[in-house]
Scaffold this motif. Structure first.
Motif, short mmCIF file in Angstrom:
data_model
loop_
_atom_site.label_atom_id
_atom_site.label_comp_id
_atom_site.label_asym_id
_atom_site.label_seq_id
_atom_site.Cartn_x
_atom_site.Cartn_y
_atom_site.Cartn_z
N VAL A 5 0.83 -1.20 0.00
CA VAL A 5 0.00 0.00 0.00
C VAL A 5 0.87 1.25 0.00
O VAL A 5 0.58 2.23 -0.70
CB VAL A 5 -0.97 -0.02 1.20
N GLY A 93 -7.70 -3.18 8.19
CA GLY A 93 -8.74 -2.58 7.35
C GLY A 93 -8.58 -1.09 7.15
O GLY A 93 -9.07 -0.54 6.16
N ILE A 96 -6.98 -0.47 3.90
CA ILE A 96 -7.87 -0.74 2.78
C ILE A 96 -8.85 0.41 2.57
O ILE A 96 -9.16 0.78 1.44
CB ILE A 96 -8.58 -2.10 2.98
#
Length: 109
Positions: A5, A93, A96
């Motif tokens: 990421v 999360g 995300i």
């Protein structure tokens, strides 16, 4: 996962910085419109990179704390493995969510 990421955020940041090399807005005519659009696109890409990067850093910090606590809890009670993995997954999360915001910003650019 966080490293991927962060690398995606760096790629978007690089794209935003290279988009800033467009003609200036005071050039007039069609070049001015292109420059204004490039400035908006560059700003949206920069915002996407910041969203993804900061969320990845926040997720990394969250996973570090929750992972350490989960390992400590599982060392005393091994039956807590499933719950501990869920808690660590919830912390992951965050990255995300930042990636989703980045994708939305890129689509609007």
């Amino acid at each position: 996962m966080n490293a991927v990421v962060v690398l995606a955020a760096l790629a978007v940041l690089l794209a935003a910085l290279t988009a800033a090399g467009a003609p200036r807005a005071d050039a007039g005519g069609a070049q001015g419109a292109v420059a204004a659009a490039a400035a908006v696109n560059g700003t949206a890409l920069l915002g996407a990179a910041i969203a993804v990067g900061v969320s990845a850093i926040g997720a990394g910090i969250a996973v570090a704390y929750t992972g350490a606590a989960a390992l400590a809890a599982m060392s005393e009670r091994p039956e807590l493995f499933g719950r501990a993995i869920v808690i660590v997954g919830l912390a992951e999360g965050i990255a995300i969510y930042g990636l989703v915001v980045g994708v939305i910003l890129i689509q609007r650019a």
